[in-house]
Design a protein around this motif. Structure first.
Motif, mmCIF file in Angstrom:
data_model
loop_
_atom_site.group_PDB
_atom_site.id
_atom_site.type_symbol
_atom_site.label_atom_id
_atom_site.label_comp_id
_atom_site.label_asym_id
_atom_site.label_seq_id
_atom_site.Cartn_x
_atom_site.Cartn_y
_atom_site.Cartn_z
ATOM 1 N N LEU A 1 13.003 -19.652 -2.079
ATOM 2 C CA LEU A 1 13.312 -18.961 -1.221
ATOM 3 C C LEU A 1 12.222 -18.761 -0.264
ATOM 4 O O LEU A 1 12.614 -18.648 1.018
ATOM 5 C CB LEU A 1 13.829 -17.461 -1.608
ATOM 6 C CG LEU A 1 15.118 -17.363 -2.321
ATOM 7 C CD1 LEU A 1 15.209 -16.057 -3.048
ATOM 8 C CD2 LEU A 1 16.393 -17.618 -1.352
ATOM 9 N N ALA A 2 11.089 -19.035 -0.739
ATOM 10 C CA ALA A 2 10.015 -18.626 0.032
ATOM 11 C C ALA A 2 9.741 -19.618 1.400
ATOM 12 O O ALA A 2 9.418 -19.360 2.592
ATOM 13 C CB ALA A 2 8.701 -18.615 -0.449
ATOM 14 N N GLY A 3 10.154 -21.059 0.997
ATOM 15 C CA GLY A 3 10.188 -22.069 1.730
ATOM 16 C C GLY A 3 11.060 -21.918 3.138
ATOM 17 O O GLY A 3 10.588 -21.755 4.226
ATOM 18 N N PRO A 4 12.343 -21.783 2.826
ATOM 19 C CA PRO A 4 13.146 -21.556 3.827
ATOM 20 C C PRO A 4 13.043 -19.976 4.834
ATOM 21 O O PRO A 4 13.231 -19.963 5.930
ATOM 22 C CB PRO A 4 14.520 -21.372 3.459
ATOM 23 C CG PRO A 4 14.358 -22.028 2.027
ATOM 24 C CD PRO A 4 12.991 -21.850 1.728
ATOM 25 N N LEU A 5 12.403 -19.003 4.228
ATOM 26 C CA LEU A 5 11.850 -17.961 4.786
ATOM 27 C C LEU A 5 10.666 -18.001 5.579
ATOM 28 O O LEU A 5 10.315 -16.974 6.293
ATOM 29 C CB LEU A 5 12.029 -16.766 3.874
ATOM 30 C CG LEU A 5 13.304 -16.226 3.353
ATOM 31 C CD1 LEU A 5 13.250 -15.379 2.094
ATOM 32 C CD2 LEU A 5 14.367 -15.950 4.403
ATOM 33 N N GLY A 6 9.862 -18.995 5.435
ATOM 34 C CA GLY A 6 8.673 -19.125 5.960
ATOM 35 C C GLY A 6 7.414 -18.280 5.460
ATOM 36 O O GLY A 6 6.822 -17.973 6.215
ATOM 37 N N VAL A 7 7.707 -17.810 4.378
ATOM 38 C CA VAL A 7 6.315 -16.803 3.765
ATOM 39 C C VAL A 7 5.888 -17.511 2.308
ATOM 40 O O VAL A 7 6.524 -18.369 1.795
ATOM 41 C CB VAL A 7 7.103 -15.664 3.554
ATOM 42 C CG1 VAL A 7 7.415 -14.827 4.663
ATOM 43 C CG2 VAL A 7 8.307 -15.656 2.487
ATOM 44 N N PRO A 8 4.746 -16.896 2.154
ATOM 45 C CA PRO A 8 3.885 -17.353 0.869
ATOM 46 C C PRO A 8 4.788 -16.634 -0.078
ATOM 47 O O PRO A 8 5.523 -15.699 0.136
ATOM 48 C CB PRO A 8 2.608 -17.003 1.054
ATOM 49 C CG PRO A 8 2.684 -15.880 2.096
ATOM 50 C CD PRO A 8 3.860 -16.156 3.034
ATOM 51 N N LEU A 9 4.359 -17.182 -1.584
ATOM 52 C CA LEU A 9 5.178 -16.238 -2.430
ATOM 53 C C LEU A 9 5.081 -14.785 -2.621
ATOM 54 O O LEU A 9 5.801 -14.143 -2.848
ATOM 55 C CB LEU A 9 4.461 -16.829 -3.801
ATOM 56 C CG LEU A 9 5.297 -16.144 -5.000
ATOM 57 C CD1 LEU A 9 6.712 -16.401 -5.322
ATOM 58 C CD2 LEU A 9 4.292 -16.913 -6.475
ATOM 59 N N THR A 10 3.968 -14.179 -2.038
ATOM 60 C CA THR A 10 3.556 -12.872 -2.062
ATOM 61 C C THR A 10 4.436 -12.175 -0.886
ATOM 62 O O THR A 10 4.442 -11.048 -1.114
ATOM 63 C CB THR A 10 2.009 -12.790 -1.840
ATOM 64 O OG1 THR A 10 1.488 -13.435 -0.742
ATOM 65 C CG2 THR A 10 1.052 -12.887 -2.934
ATOM 66 N N GLY A 11 4.701 -13.035 0.097
ATOM 67 C CA GLY A 11 5.781 -12.397 0.958
ATOM 68 C C GLY A 11 6.887 -11.739 0.476
ATOM 69 O O GLY A 11 7.815 -11.071 0.878
ATOM 70 N N LEU A 12 7.408 -12.441 -0.969
ATOM 71 C CA LEU A 12 8.519 -11.949 -1.836
ATOM 72 C C LEU A 12 8.325 -10.980 -2.678
ATOM 73 O O LEU A 12 8.892 -10.181 -3.015
ATOM 74 C CB LEU A 12 9.145 -13.391 -2.158
ATOM 75 C CG LEU A 12 9.729 -14.016 -1.363
ATOM 76 C CD1 LEU A 12 10.359 -15.410 -1.854
ATOM 77 C CD2 LEU A 12 10.802 -13.355 -0.026
ATOM 78 N N VAL A 13 7.150 -11.264 -3.525
ATOM 79 C CA VAL A 13 6.734 -10.137 -4.665
ATOM 80 C C VAL A 13 5.784 -9.296 -4.271
ATOM 81 O O VAL A 13 5.695 -8.430 -5.116
ATOM 82 C CB VAL A 13 6.175 -11.144 -5.969
ATOM 83 C CG1 VAL A 13 7.130 -12.346 -6.344
ATOM 84 C CG2 VAL A 13 4.792 -11.941 -5.665
ATOM 85 N N GLY A 14 5.327 -9.183 -3.105
ATOM 86 C CA GLY A 14 4.185 -8.231 -2.814
ATOM 87 C C GLY A 14 2.756 -8.726 -2.996
ATOM 88 O O GLY A 14 2.523 -9.706 -3.754
#
Length: 186
Positions: free
Chosen positions: A63-76
């Motif tokens: 999910l991080a790739g298509p959303l254009g964020v690093p992993l911490t953009g999802l987990v905090g």
């Protein structure tokens, strides 16, 4: 970043759910579109966003790739957060966001014996560095992985499909450098 600091009464799973949904909406993506780009089922994505499913490391990276964020953009970006998929356990040691919006994430990685994890490509320009501290492992671009023992390190473009694995188990430090000022997916 959406929901960087959720209220203290929100569980980590609920915080991840809120971040995924907020980022998807901010990018103007439907459930179907994001699920297709991430290569996961629409039902899985729906359950993640509703907080009824625990996210795996593999799904979060997808999910991080298509959303254009690093992993911490999802987990905090709170140090101490962990996420695992049975092959790789990633424990966040620190994250720094730079003036240009780029990030440097530092994880303690534990690779389970006998497993290999395939990681999808991350945001364009991302670079990963892995230094083994204990055991023996392999990591790098898929098809060009490097075998690593204690004290050995390897770097590769994180914006390509890459793998981590170990026959006997390994531990080490993973640094992921994600550039800023790169337009997100449309």
């Amino acid at each position: 970043m959406p929901e960087d600091n959720p209220p203290p009464d929100v569980s980590p799973r609920a915080a991840v759910a809120r971040r995924i949904a907020a980022l998807r909406h901010a990018r103007g993506l439907s459930l179907t579109a994001l699920a297709a780009r991430a290569g996961i089922g629409k039902g899985t994505l729906s359950e993640l966003e509703s907080g009824t499913r625990n996210p795996t490391l593999e799904t979060l990276y997808a999910l991080a790739g298509p959303l254009g964020v690093p992993l911490t953009g999802l987990v905090g970006d709170e140090a101490g957060r962990s996420v695992s998929d049975g092959v790789v356990d990633a424990h966040l040691l620190s994250v720094r966001t730079h003036d240009d919006g780029g990030t440097t994430e530092v994880f303690w990685l534990t690779l389970a014996p006998g497993g290999t994890r395939i990681s999808p490509a991350h945001r364009p320009g991302t670079v990963e560095h892995f230094r083994v501290v204990r055991g023996r492992g392999h990591a790098g671009e898929r098809g060009a992985e490097q075998g690593l023992g204690p004290g050995e390190a390897h770097s590769w473009p994180g914006d390509t499909v890459h793998t981590y694995g170990s026959e006997e188990g390994a531990e080490g430090v993973l640094v992921i450098e994600t550039p800023g000022d790169v337009p997100g997916p449309s």
